[in-house]
Motif scaffolding. Structure first.
Motif, short mmCIF file in Angstrom:
data_model
loop_
_atom_site.label_atom_id
_atom_site.label_comp_id
_atom_site.label_asym_id
_atom_site.label_seq_id
_atom_site.Cartn_x
_atom_site.Cartn_y
_atom_site.Cartn_z
N HIS A 23 -5.85 2.08 -4.49
CA HIS A 23 -6.17 3.06 -4.69
C HIS A 23 -5.07 3.82 -6.37
N GLY A 24 -5.99 4.18 -7.23
CA GLY A 24 -5.26 4.28 -8.58
C GLY A 24 -5.05 2.67 -9.25
N GLN A 25 -6.15 1.79 -9.00
CA GLN A 25 -5.81 0.20 -9.81
C GLN A 25 -6.94 -0.13 -10.03
N GLY A 26 -8.20 0.48 -9.70
CA GLY A 26 -9.13 -0.17 -9.70
C GLY A 26 -9.60 -0.34 -11.36
N ASP A 27 -8.97 -0.31 -12.46
CA ASP A 27 -9.40 -0.27 -13.40
C ASP A 27 -8.66 -1.83 -14.02
N LEU A 28 -7.49 -2.68 -12.88
CA LEU A 28 -6.85 -4.04 -13.26
C LEU A 28 -7.89 -4.72 -13.08
N VAL A 29 -7.96 -5.70 -13.62
CA VAL A 29 -8.47 -7.16 -12.97
C VAL A 29 -7.73 -8.14 -12.30
N GLN A 38 1.96 -4.84 -13.97
CA GLN A 38 1.96 -3.80 -13.14
C GLN A 38 2.23 -4.66 -11.78
N LEU A 39 1.58 -5.31 -11.02
CA LEU A 39 2.66 -6.28 -10.10
C LEU A 39 4.81 -6.78 -10.83
N LEU A 40 4.62 -6.98 -11.39
CA LEU A 40 6.15 -7.04 -11.73
C LEU A 40 7.01 -5.87 -11.60
N ALA A 41 6.17 -4.78 -12.56
CA ALA A 41 7.24 -3.32 -11.87
C ALA A 41 7.28 -2.87 -10.88
N ARG A 42 6.31 -3.07 -9.87
CA ARG A 42 5.89 -3.01 -8.45
C ARG A 42 6.80 -3.38 -7.37
N LEU A 43 7.39 -4.66 -8.34
CA LEU A 43 8.26 -5.61 -7.75
C LEU A 43 9.63 -4.59 -7.69
N VAL A 44 10.08 -4.30 -8.57
CA VAL A 44 11.62 -3.27 -8.53
C VAL A 44 11.59 -1.84 -8.28
N GLY A 45 10.19 -1.10 -7.73
CA GLY A 45 10.40 0.12 -8.21
C GLY A 45 9.21 0.92 -8.13
N HIS A 46 9.06 0.06 -9.89
CA HIS A 46 8.07 1.24 -10.17
C HIS A 46 6.94 2.23 -9.66
N GLN A 47 7.02 2.99 -9.58
CA GLN A 47 5.26 3.86 -9.14
C GLN A 47 3.65 3.99 -9.39
N GLY A 48 4.46 3.52 -10.74
CA GLY A 48 2.95 3.22 -10.95
C GLY A 48 1.40 4.72 -11.20
N VAL A 49 2.34 5.20 -10.76
CA VAL A 49 1.34 6.65 -10.41
C VAL A 49 0.50 7.74 -12.24
N HIS A 50 -0.65 8.47 -11.93
CA HIS A 50 -0.98 8.49 -13.25
C HIS A 50 0.13 9.36 -14.44
N HIS A 51 0.31 10.45 -13.75
CA HIS A 51 1.55 11.06 -14.55
C HIS A 51 2.61 10.56 -14.60
N SER A 52 3.58 9.33 -14.20
CA SER A 52 4.42 8.56 -15.09
C SER A 52 4.12 7.95 -16.03
N SER A 53 5.04 7.48 -16.65
CA SER A 53 5.03 6.53 -18.26
C SER A 53 5.26 5.18 -17.52
#
Length: 84
Positions: A23-29, A38-53
């Protein structure tokens, strides 16, 4: 250890299942630089939603360190199981 070597790429693929939802990651290969970023960011808690930086360099650095620790532990466990 480079993330694209055989061990690092397998670890990244396994870690991506719980951390990178479709969900929301459709453009990632898969196995691309953006996917790994994105994986590195998510490992430490980055939400990765569209409205966040997008994740900053400190977040990426913390995620990379976490990823390296996971890779080193897997390597250590493999070595221990081979010697016993």
């Amino acid at each position: 250890m480079d993330w694209q070597d055989a061990g690092g790429q397998r670890v990244a693929s396994v870690l991506s299942r719980p951390y990178l939802s479709t969900h929301g990651q459709g453009d990632l290969v898969v196995n691309s630089v953006g996917w790994f970023w994105q994986l590195l960011a998510r490992l430490v808690g980055h939400q990765g939603v569209h409205h966040s930086s997008p994740p900053g360099w400190q977040t990426i650095w913390k995620g990379y360190l976490h990823f390296q620790i996971v890779c080193r532990w897997i390597q250590y466990i493999k070595e221990r199981t081979l010697t016993t």
